[in-house]
Structure formats: C-alpha cells, structure tokens
Design a protein around this motif. Structure first.
Motif, PDB file in Angstrom:
ATOM      1  N   SER A 182       0.341  -2.091  -3.228  1.00  0.00           N
ATOM      2  CA  SER A 182      -0.195  -0.842  -3.778  1.00  0.00           C
ATOM      3  C   SER A 182      -0.422  -0.945  -5.279  1.00  0.00           C
ATOM      4  CB  SER A 182       0.739   0.328  -3.459  1.00  0.00           C
ATOM      5  OG  SER A 182       0.751   0.596  -2.069  1.00  0.00           O
ATOM      6  N   THR A 183       0.424  -1.713  -5.968  1.00  0.00           N
ATOM      7  CA  THR A 183       0.207  -1.943  -7.399  1.00  0.00           C
ATOM      8  C   THR A 183      -1.120  -2.641  -7.628  1.00  0.00           C
ATOM      9  OG1 THR A 183       2.571  -2.048  -7.853  1.00  0.00           O
ATOM     10  CG2 THR A 183       1.101  -3.109  -9.442  1.00  0.00           C
ATOM     11  N   LEU A 184      -1.445  -3.607  -6.775  1.00  0.00           N
ATOM     12  CA  LEU A 184      -2.727  -4.297  -6.893  1.00  0.00           C
ATOM     13  C   LEU A 184      -3.883  -3.324  -6.720  1.00  0.00           C
ATOM     14  CD1 LEU A 184      -4.395  -6.909  -7.124  1.00  0.00           C
ATOM     15  CD2 LEU A 184      -4.110  -7.192  -4.650  1.00  0.00           C
ATOM     16  N   VAL A 185      -3.779  -2.424  -5.744  1.00  0.00           N
ATOM     17  CA  VAL A 185      -4.837  -1.434  -5.519  1.00  0.00           C
ATOM     18  C   VAL A 185      -4.992  -0.533  -6.746  1.00  0.00           C
ATOM     19  CG1 VAL A 185      -5.545   0.534  -4.104  1.00  0.00           C
ATOM     20  CG2 VAL A 185      -4.522  -1.467  -3.016  1.00  0.00           C
ATOM     21  N   ARG A 186      -3.874  -0.076  -7.292  1.00  0.00           N
ATOM     22  CA  ARG A 186      -3.928   0.780  -8.480  1.00  0.00           C
ATOM     23  C   ARG A 186      -4.549   0.051  -9.663  1.00  0.00           C
ATOM     24  NH1 ARG A 186       2.371   2.564  -7.672  1.00  0.00           N
ATOM     25  NH2 ARG A 186       2.054   3.878  -5.828  1.00  0.00           N
ATOM     26  N   GLY A 219     -19.147  -0.198  -9.191  1.00  0.00           N
ATOM     27  CA  GLY A 219     -19.318  -0.259  -7.738  1.00  0.00           C
ATOM     28  C   GLY A 219     -18.060  -0.526  -6.943  1.00  0.00           C
ATOM     29  N   LEU A 220     -16.881  -0.279  -7.540  1.00  0.00           N
ATOM     30  CA  LEU A 220     -15.628  -0.471  -6.808  1.00  0.00           C
ATOM     31  C   LEU A 220     -14.979   0.887  -6.558  1.00  0.00           C
ATOM     32  CD1 LEU A 220     -12.920  -3.158  -7.319  1.00  0.00           C
ATOM     33  CD2 LEU A 220     -12.233  -0.771  -7.134  1.00  0.00           C
ATOM     34  N   THR A 221     -14.647   1.146  -5.294  1.00  0.00           N
ATOM     35  CA  THR A 221     -13.937   2.364  -4.918  1.00  0.00           C
ATOM     36  C   THR A 221     -12.617   1.976  -4.274  1.00  0.00           C
ATOM     37  OG1 THR A 221     -15.956   3.645  -4.582  1.00  0.00           O
ATOM     38  CG2 THR A 221     -13.972   4.431  -3.471  1.00  0.00           C
ATOM     39  N   ALA A 222     -11.525   2.516  -4.793  1.00  0.00           N
ATOM     40  CA  ALA A 222     -10.194   2.254  -4.251  1.00  0.00           C
ATOM     41  C   ALA A 222      -9.705   3.482  -3.493  1.00  0.00           C
ATOM     42  CB  ALA A 222      -9.218   1.906  -5.375  1.00  0.00           C
ATOM     43  N   VAL A 223      -9.321   3.286  -2.234  1.00  0.00           N
ATOM     44  CA  VAL A 223      -8.780   4.354  -1.394  1.00  0.00           C
ATOM     45  C   VAL A 223      -7.269   4.172  -1.336  1.00  0.00           C
ATOM     46  CG1 VAL A 223      -8.759   5.403   0.890  1.00  0.00           C
ATOM     47  CG2 VAL A 223     -10.897   4.471  -0.042  1.00  0.00           C
ATOM     48  N   LEU A 224      -6.535   5.081  -1.970  1.00  0.00           N
ATOM     49  CA  LEU A 224      -5.081   4.948  -2.040  1.00  0.00           C
ATOM     50  C   LEU A 224      -4.430   5.319  -0.715  1.00  0.00           C
ATOM     51  CD1 LEU A 224      -4.400   6.521  -5.544  1.00  0.00           C
ATOM     52  CD2 LEU A 224      -4.957   4.161  -4.977  1.00  0.00           C
ATOM     53  N   GLU A 225      -3.196   4.826  -0.511  1.00  0.00           N
ATOM     54  CA  GLU A 225      -2.477   5.162   0.710  1.00  0.00           C
ATOM     55  C   GLU A 225      -2.071   6.630   0.698  1.00  0.00           C
ATOM     56  OE1 GLU A 225       1.487   3.655   1.315  1.00  0.00           O
ATOM     57  OE2 GLU A 225       1.712   3.244  -0.813  1.00  0.00           O
TER      58      GLU A 225
END
Length: 258
Positions: free
Chosen positions: A42-46, A83-89
């Motif tokens: 999750s840290t990587l996603v953030r 162009g990057l979208t991150a969908v958090l848990e």
C-alpha cells in the motif's frame, strides 16, 4: 514506461516502509505486486499516486518516473496529469452520493457530452451499477462498490491504472469475475495495469509479470510462468509445496529470499 528506482519511504520520519524498491511497468502490460500484510504494497501505491504526505510519509531516496516526467515529490496532481490513476484499498467512494453522482465527480474534467457517453459505457460494462444508478454508494455491496470505484477510475482516462487490494472482502466468485473484468479493460483500452494483491492465485491468472515484496524489499521478479514455478512463491503464496513435503514437515521452511 513507469519506473520506480531504488525507492525508500519512511513514515513519521522513523518507520521504514520501502527499502530500495525498483520495478518497471511497460505500456499495455499487466503486472502483479504480491506480498503479505506489512510488506509495503500500500505504501508503494501511495507513493505512485503522490499521496504519501496524507499518511505522514515521505520519500527518503530514489525516484519515480512516468515517461519523461519525474513524479517522486510532485504531489497527487502530477501523476493524474501524466495518466496514472491509483485506486486505494477500502473502496473509497463518496458514500452519501449516488452512483451517478460519484461517476460525474470522477469525470468532472471531461466535456459534458463526452462525460455522458463515457458514463454510459461504464454502466454498460457494469450492468449492476446501471440498475442501482440512483442509489447512494454507501448502500452498495462490496462488489458493487468495487465496480463503482473502477468505473470512476476509468473516467479519469488513465494510461496506467494502479489498483490496491481489489479482492479485499469479496467472495471468491466475485473476485474471479472482477479480475476478468480488469483484464478485459486492460486489453481493450491498452492500459498498463498494476495489480497490488495478497490473493496471489487470482492475480497470477491475469498478469504478465510479477514482483513479490517482503519487508519493504523486492524479493522476486519475473514473468508469471517463472513465478508459478518458483518454489517459494508456490509454497508461501499458492500453498503448493513439493509433493509429500507439506505432510511430513515438522517446521516451516524459511524462504530463500529472507
């Protein structure tokens, strides 16, 4: 290409969450990032979404590149522009807004006529959302909320879609259906998909390459076929130890990468 180079991240100045993570994602590629709780997924996603500051985190070293742009310290707007979208848990929808209001909020940057067309395409992809379009998002089931958050992500028109733990809390049948929808979207739209998951078996079914994180480090990198043959991935993530070994052992074998 999305490239993460020797990324080190700390929380509150002292808690090391990522310790030199390096990975790459090519355009149009599907990549899984696997690992147990606390591995740093999750840290990587953030970090990819520019959201570390919201969680009292910061990058100590390394960089994140998206094409020619460096987005390491640029905040949440820069990844979206590139162009990057991150969908958090946790399926972070607007719980008191309806399905349609959530979709309109996600696509607010699109011209009105185009937004209407894109929303209709999302509803066609997820018929259950079409049935519940006027209901508050907080009353949707977990699977329906996951469909909604993915539909919202598509309305941002991403080239790179990063999804954190989409299977969390879902029944196995819903997980299989959701992952197949993700794979279909990735192929039809030419998206690069980064699937951050604990459910290794479901993730491996739809990706091209695999990274495994443990204790903030990349401990395995390879194509899906290599992951499916790796002894440690088989035993610790797929539950398939060598024949006869699982029944006979009296202690837990240490992973080779620890």
């Amino acid at each position: 290409m999305l490239a993460v180079e020797n990324l080190k991240v700390v929380y509150r100045g002292v808690i090391l969450a990522l310790d030199g993570v390096t990975l790459r994602v090519e355009p149009g590629e599907a990549v899984a990032v696997l690992g147990p709780n606390g591995a740093g997924k999750s840290t990587l996603v953030r970090a990819l979404g520019g959201l570390l500051a919201n969680y009292e985190g910061r990058v100590l070293d390394g960089r994140i590149l998206l094409g020619d742009a460096e987005i390491t310290h640029a905040g949440p707007l820069a990844p979206a522009r590139e162009g990057l979208t991150a969908v958090l848990e946790g399926r972070p929808v607007f719980r008191y807004l309806t399905v349609m209001e959530n979709l309109r909020a996600a696509g607010h940057r699109l011209p009105r006529a185009r937004l209407a067309r894109e929303i209709e395409e999302v509803l066609a992809r997820f018929p259950r959302l079409a049935e519940r379009r006027h209901e508050q998002a907080g009353y949707l089931s977990g699977g329906e909320q996951q469909m909604l958050i993915l539909g919202m992500a598509l309305l941002t028109e991403p080239r790179f879609l990063v999804v954190d733990e989409p299977s969390l809390g879902l029944a196995p049948r819903l997980v299989a259906d959701l992952f197949q929808r993700l794979r279909q979207l990735q192929r039809e739209r030419g998206l690069a998909l980064v699937l951050v998951e604990q459910n290794a078996r479901a993730a491996l079914a739809i990706v091209d390459r695999v990274y495994v994180l443990e204790r903030g480090r990349v401990v395995f990198e390879g194509r899906r076929e290599e992951a499916e043959r790796d002894v440690d991935v088989l035993e610790f993530y797929l539950g398939e130890g060598p024949a006869g070994y699982r029944q006979a052992r009296r202690y837990r074998r240490r992973k080779r990468w620890v």
